[in-house]
Design a protein around this motif. Structure first.
Motif, PDB file in Angstrom:
ATOM      1  N   ASP A  46      -2.873   4.140  -5.944  1.00  0.00           N
ATOM      2  CA  ASP A  46      -3.680   3.498  -4.898  1.00  0.00           C
ATOM      3  C   ASP A  46      -5.157   3.840  -4.966  1.00  0.00           C
ATOM      4  OD1 ASP A  46      -3.053   6.147  -4.270  1.00  0.00           O
ATOM      5  OD2 ASP A  46      -3.275   5.810  -2.119  1.00  0.00           O
ATOM      6  N   ASP A  47      -5.576   4.607  -5.949  1.00  0.00           N
ATOM      7  CA  ASP A  47      -6.973   5.040  -6.042  1.00  0.00           C
ATOM      8  C   ASP A  47      -7.683   4.262  -7.146  1.00  0.00           C
ATOM      9  OD1 ASP A  47      -9.422   6.278  -6.124  1.00  0.00           O
ATOM     10  OD2 ASP A  47      -8.632   8.316  -6.186  1.00  0.00           O
ATOM     11  N   LYS A  82       0.833  -1.208   0.000  1.00  0.00           N
ATOM     12  CA  LYS A  82       0.000   0.000   0.000  1.00  0.00           C
ATOM     13  C   LYS A  82       0.861   1.249   0.000  1.00  0.00           C
ATOM     14  CE  LYS A  82      -4.474  -1.278   1.960  1.00  0.00           C
ATOM     15  NZ  LYS A  82      -5.465  -0.951   3.012  1.00  0.00           N
ATOM     16  N   LYS A 133       0.882   4.035  -2.913  1.00  0.00           N
ATOM     17  CA  LYS A 133       0.568   5.424  -2.554  1.00  0.00           C
ATOM     18  C   LYS A 133       1.681   6.369  -2.986  1.00  0.00           C
ATOM     19  CE  LYS A 133      -0.981   8.228   1.382  1.00  0.00           C
ATOM     20  NZ  LYS A 133      -2.282   8.542   0.780  1.00  0.00           N
TER      21      LYS A 133
END
Length: 334
Positions: free
Chosen positions: A183-184, A174, A178
């Motif tokens: 990460d979206d 993660k 990020k």
């Protein structure tokens, strides 16, 4: 870098803090409760019968520090009709109407400083950020009727208990995503649920390939376990794997060794599998809820999407067999 990430992997017991930006003990729960209290008051003003619940990484214990808080409104509007989630056209229109009313009230009560509705997603949400400074303000994702999100939390917690290396693996990945802005899920990145599915599938495929069925819980070979067995010549009794040894006049317990896993190797092997040539994306699909961790791509029903007919990563939803979880995206090859 990757070496630094490996050095940060220290957690071998779920619930303890992982260095490198993970939430400490109870911090995720505290932030979740704070978000619930502030939003619950507002949504009850609009829908008195509604109730609020926290799901996602904050509820499963896999949240990075400063992660979004995922909240779902229940008891009003439509609810997911299938374990894998998603809404039909009629339900979606009603759900969007409920979300818009709650969003307006959150703005009116100045609970959020900004908000954006993403109503074309598989499960429509409102992404918002509460008022306050860097210490008290936080981002939240609000949805309605996504009961499958609560079920997913139970599934993830069970997998964390099954694989001691899962939590630190997911947290490091993660942080890596990020850092690179990948990460979206709403913009084509890898969301938390997909990442956990990939990580669980990797651990299962790794165990399946290494023949963990003949190894100890931590992956130790059978011959090593034989060497570590207690000396029966000095053992009086054995109960549930715990031996009682007597030396002279003293008696002490011999506890089984804790699982031993090389977490650095787990991270690098994950990156090699899904970032190199270790996975056949054309003919295989990730299947985290299956024993082998994967299945044939032909087993999943692939429907056309806005960015193409087939997503780069085919992932079966852990909650529903043969249901495709991922969707086509212009960025998933990154």
């Amino acid at each position: 870098g990757l070496v630094g990430s490996e050095m940060c992997i220290r957690d071998r017991v779920p619930g303890r803090e992982v260095r490198g930006g993970a939430l400490g003990v109870g911090e995720g729960e505290a932030r979740g409760l704070l978000g619930e209290e502030r939003v619950d008051f507002v949504e009850r003003c609009v829908f008195p019968a509604a109730r609020l619940a926290c799901f996602g990484s904050g509820a499963s214990g896999l949240a990075l520090r400063g992660a979004d808080i995922d909240l779902v409104v229940l008891g009003v509007g439509p609810e997911c009709s299938t374990a894998g989630g998603g809404f039909n056209k009629t339900d979606r229109a009603e759900l969007v109407g409920v979300l818009r009313r709650i969003e307006r009230q959150l703005r009116r009560e100045r609970v959020v400083a900004r908000a954006q509705g993403i109503y074309t997603a598989k499960v429509p949400i409102v992404k918002a950020h509460t008022t306050g400074d860097d210490r008290t303000g936080f981002a939240l994702d609000l949805t309605v009727g996504a009961t499958n999100g609560l079920t997913a939390v139970d599934w993830i917690k069970a997998r964390v208990a099954e694989f001691p290396e899962l939590r630190p693996l997911v947290l490091v990945l993660k942080h890596l995503l990020k850092t690179h802005g990948l990460d979206d899920a709403s913009t084509g990145g890898c969301g938390g649920y997909l990442l956990v599915s990939l990580a669980v599938a990797h651990l299962k495929m790794r165990a399946h390939g290494e023949g963990r069925s003949s190894a100890a819980p931590g992956g130790r070979p059978e011959e090593q376990r034989e060497k570590e067995k207690p000396d029966r010549s000095t053992t009086d009794t054995t109960t549930h794997g715990v031996g009682m040894r007597r030396r002279d006049t003293s008696t002490f317990l011999v506890l089984p060794s804790p699982p031993r896993v090389d977490l650095g190797a787990t991270v690098t092997s994950f990156l090699r599998r899904f970032g190199g040539d270790g996975f056949d994306y054309a003919r295989s699909a990730v299947a985290a809820n299956r024993a082998a961790g994967a299945t044939r791509a032909a087993d999943l029903v692939v429907t056309p999407g806005p960015y193409g007919k087939r997503p780069f990563i085919l992932c079966e939803d852990p909650q529903e067999v043969c249901l495709l979880y991922t969707s086509p995206s212009p960025r998933d090859r990154g």
